[in-house]
Design a protein around this motif. Sequence first.
Motif, PDB file in Angstrom:
ATOM      1  N   GLU B  28       0.864  -1.160   0.151  1.00 43.52           N
ATOM      2  CA  GLU B  28       0.190   0.110  -0.128  1.00 43.52           C
ATOM      3  C   GLU B  28       0.901   1.195  -0.020  1.00 43.52           C
ATOM      4  O   GLU B  28       1.830   1.278   0.814  1.00 43.52           O
ATOM      5  N   VAL B  53      -5.530  -3.294 -12.309  1.00 41.87           N
ATOM      6  CA  VAL B  53      -6.477  -4.211 -11.731  1.00 41.87           C
ATOM      7  C   VAL B  53      -7.634  -3.434 -11.509  1.00 41.87           C
ATOM      8  O   VAL B  53      -9.147  -4.009 -11.999  1.00 41.87           O
ATOM      9  N   HIS B  54      -7.672  -2.608 -10.716  1.00 44.52           N
ATOM     10  CA  HIS B  54      -8.798  -1.522 -10.262  1.00 44.52           C
ATOM     11  C   HIS B  54      -8.468  -0.210 -10.040  1.00 44.52           C
ATOM     12  O   HIS B  54      -7.327   0.059  -9.781  1.00 44.52           O
ATOM     13  N   PHE B  55      -9.750   0.670 -10.271  1.00 40.58           N
ATOM     14  CA  PHE B  55      -9.312   2.192  -9.887  1.00 40.58           C
ATOM     15  C   PHE B  55     -10.745   2.700  -9.403  1.00 40.58           C
ATOM     16  O   PHE B  55     -11.768   2.347  -9.792  1.00 40.58           O
ATOM     17  N   SER B  56     -10.617   2.770  -8.055  1.00 45.54           N
ATOM     18  CA  SER B  56     -12.000   3.020  -7.142  1.00 45.54           C
ATOM     19  C   SER B  56     -11.901   4.395  -6.300  1.00 45.54           C
ATOM     20  O   SER B  56     -10.805   5.003  -6.301  1.00 45.54           O
ATOM     21  N   CYS B  57     -12.921   4.729  -5.826  1.00 47.86           N
ATOM     22  CA  CYS B  57     -13.144   6.118  -5.159  1.00 47.86           C
ATOM     23  C   CYS B  57     -13.773   5.961  -4.005  1.00 47.86           C
ATOM     24  O   CYS B  57     -14.995   5.080  -4.040  1.00 47.86           O
ATOM     25  N   VAL B  58     -13.271   6.279  -2.951  1.00 49.96           N
ATOM     26  CA  VAL B  58     -14.111   6.379  -1.813  1.00 49.96           C
ATOM     27  C   VAL B  58     -14.254   7.652  -1.064  1.00 49.96           C
ATOM     28  O   VAL B  58     -13.618   8.603  -1.092  1.00 49.96           O
ATOM     29  N   ASP B  59     -15.433   8.074  -0.645  1.00 49.81           N
ATOM     30  CA  ASP B  59     -15.842   9.379  -0.099  1.00 49.81           C
ATOM     31  C   ASP B  59     -15.851   9.478   1.275  1.00 49.81           C
ATOM     32  O   ASP B  59     -16.376   8.872   1.998  1.00 49.81           O
ATOM     33  N   GLU B  67     -10.845   9.456  -1.773  1.00 49.90           N
ATOM     34  CA  GLU B  67      -9.522   8.931  -1.869  1.00 49.90           C
ATOM     35  C   GLU B  67      -9.771   8.107  -3.188  1.00 49.90           C
ATOM     36  O   GLU B  67     -10.351   7.162  -3.188  1.00 49.90           O
ATOM     37  N   MET B  69      -8.030   5.083  -5.457  1.00 53.37           N
ATOM     38  CA  MET B  69      -7.344   3.981  -5.259  1.00 53.37           C
ATOM     39  C   MET B  69      -6.718   3.165  -6.463  1.00 53.37           C
ATOM     40  O   MET B  69      -7.964   2.753  -7.429  1.00 53.37           O
ATOM     41  N   ALA B  71      -5.167   0.016  -8.007  1.00 55.38           N
ATOM     42  CA  ALA B  71      -4.442  -1.177  -7.985  1.00 55.38           C
ATOM     43  C   ALA B  71      -3.828  -1.725  -9.240  1.00 55.38           C
ATOM     44  O   ALA B  71      -4.380  -1.795 -10.267  1.00 55.38           O
ATOM     45  N   THR B  80       0.443  -7.110  -6.019  1.00 49.83           N
ATOM     46  CA  THR B  80      -0.494  -5.673  -6.164  1.00 49.83           C
ATOM     47  C   THR B  80      -0.113  -4.733  -5.345  1.00 49.83           C
ATOM     48  O   THR B  80      -0.058  -4.532  -4.174  1.00 49.83           O
ATOM     49  N   MET B  82      -1.430  -1.029  -4.109  1.00 50.80           N
ATOM     50  CA  MET B  82      -2.414  -0.261  -4.151  1.00 50.80           C
ATOM     51  C   MET B  82      -1.919   1.200  -3.665  1.00 50.80           C
ATOM     52  O   MET B  82      -1.593   1.681  -2.902  1.00 50.80           O
ATOM     53  N   LYS B  84      -2.771   5.094  -3.254  1.00 52.83           N
ATOM     54  CA  LYS B  84      -3.938   5.950  -2.813  1.00 52.83           C
ATOM     55  C   LYS B  84      -3.496   7.376  -2.698  1.00 52.83           C
ATOM     56  O   LYS B  84      -2.335   7.539  -2.379  1.00 52.83           O
ATOM     57  N   PHE B 107     -13.191   3.920 -16.079  1.00 55.88           N
ATOM     58  CA  PHE B 107     -13.330   4.055 -14.495  1.00 55.88           C
ATOM     59  C   PHE B 107     -13.266   5.706 -14.344  1.00 55.88           C
ATOM     60  O   PHE B 107     -14.075   6.055 -13.466  1.00 55.88           O
TER      61      PHE B 107
END
Lengths: 369, 186
Positions: B28, B53-59, B67, B69, B71, B80, B82, B84, B107
Motif C-alpha cells: 500500500e 486491476v482496479h481504480f476506485s474512489c471512496v468518499d 480517496e 485507489m 491497484a 499488487t 494499491m 492511494k 473508470f
Amino acid sequence: MKQDRSTTLYLGPQHPGITGNMMIKLQLEGDTIVKATTHVGYLHRGFEKLIERRNWLQSFTILCRMCVPEPDPNEENYARAVEQIEGREVPERAKYIRVLVLELARLASLLLWYAGQPGSAGLYTMGQWSVGDRNYILDLFEELTGGRIYHMYIWPGGVRRDLPEGFGDRVLKVMDYLEKRWKDYDRLMFDNAIFQKRAKGVGIINPKKAREWGVVGPPLRGCGIKSDVRIDEPYEVYDKLDFQVPDMYKDGDVWSRALVRRFEFLQSISIVRQVIEKMPQGPVFNKIPNPHKWVVPKGDALVKTETVRGESAFYVVSDGSNKPRRVHLKGPAYIHGFTLLEDVLVGANLADVSFIMNSLGTCPPEMER
Amino acid sequence: MEQELLDLLVEHFQDRIAGSVKSDKRVEIFTSTSAIEDVLMYAKNVLGYIHLVHFSCVDWIEENEFELMYAIFSPKSKITIMSKVRVDRENPVAPNIDYIWRHANTFEREIREMFGIEFTGLIAEKEMILEDWIEMPPMRRDFDTAEYAKKTFFDRPGREDAQDVRETIIKRTGEELPEFSKKYSR
C-alpha cells in the motif's frame, strides 16, 4: 452539403443479439463498422449505493445480482474481503465447498456461453442442448442452497450449511454426463464449418496491446498469454489442486477464445472431481456475530477471483461501522464491454457484433451495476 | 519481496510517497495527485506492473476528502500495489491516466459522473450511466437517496398511504419494538 457515406445504427438496448440491456451506437459504411460507441444506463440499479445503506450480511442479497450468469464469484469475493479485513478464519472443509460451488458455477456459466456463442451465428441447436444440460447443475445448486440461480450460500466465515447426504456422488454423476456431452458439443459446434468460418480471424485482439487495454480471462489467454488468478494468486484451496491454464491458442480471435473455453470446461470438471476426492471432514463455518450488531473494524481489502469471463476484483472498505463504506466491483465485462469492444468492433462486419460480444463476455448488469 | 519493492519505490520517490506492506502480495502506498502519474509510469515501465486491476474512489466526507485507489499488478512478481491519493472534496481534480492504460478511461468517466471528480485532460462523453442528471453526483455520501426518490417518483395508485410496517404493528398490538430494530424504523 457535405456527402457522408456512413450510416448510424443503434444496436440495442433491446436486441436478441445483445447480451443484456445495453446499446452500441455503430457508424457503418456498407456493413462494415467504422466506429462503435458503447452506451449504458438501461440496467443501472445503484447496487453499490444500496449496499452502503445495508449491514454486512444484508449486502449478500444484492451482490449476487450484480452478474446474472455468474453470481457465485461475487459472493465469494465479498466474503473473502470481509474475512481479510476482520482477520476471520475459514474452516478447511468450507474452502473446499467454496471451490466446488465456484467450479459448478463456472460450468453452468460456460454452458450458457455454449448456447450464446454459436447461437449468435445462427446455430440454435447447440443452445437447446447446453441450456438443457445446465439444468442438471442448477438442480444440484437447488439441492445445496435452495436457489437455482442466486444462492447466497457463501458467507464470511465459511458456507451456510454442509453438503447433503450423498451430494458428492450426484455431483460426480453429473460430471460424467457433462464429460460425455463435451464430445457431442465438439461435433455440433467446433466441427461445424459455419462456426469455424465465422469465428476464425474475427474480433482480433492485438496481444501486444492486450495488457494495456486491461484484457483479462479467456480473451487474454486467447492471445497466448498465460494468466489466471487461480494460478497467479491462488485463493481458497486452488493451490492444492491440479489443473492447467491454456496458453497454446495465440491468434486472439473468436476461434481462439472459443478453444480456450472448450479447454477450461474439461479442466473445471477435473477440479470438481479432485475437490470431491480431497474434501476433508470438519465444520463448515465459524460463527459470525449477530448481523444487526456486527461491526467490521476499519480497513480495506482488494480481492480477486477468476470468473468464466476473466478476473473480477472487489474493493471493500470499512469505516468501522455496521455497514460497508464502499463495495466496488470491477468485473471483466467492465473492461471488455467499453474500451475493448469499441476498439475490436472497428473494421468488423455488422453481422459479427453479437458474435464478438459473446466471445468477450460482455455482461451489462455487471458493467453498470 | 514486498518489503524490497516498497524500499525500491521509497528510494526512487523519496518523500513523495509513503507506504507499508499491507498483507501477503499487497503493498500500500500513499502519494499525492502531483506524483501519482510518475509513480504509475515508473511502476509500469520500469518495474513491470503492467496491469491496472482496479481504480476506485471512496468518499471520506468526515475528512472532507475523496480517496482514489489505483491497484496495479505485476504478472512477474504477482504483487499488487494499491496506490492511494487523497483529493480535496471542495475542488476535486485528479490527473487523467488513460494514456497509460486505455481502460482507465471507463473508470474515470464513472468516477467523474458518480463522485464529481474532474480528471484533467479526460476526453470522453460526459454522460455515461445517468441521463440529464442535474443533482449532486449520486455516489457522494451526502446525496440523500430517500429525498431524491420522494421528489422524483410518485406512489403507485393505492400506495399513497404507504406505512412503516413496524409502526403499524405497534399501533395495532401495542407491542414494544426490540431495541436493535428501532434505528431501522422511520
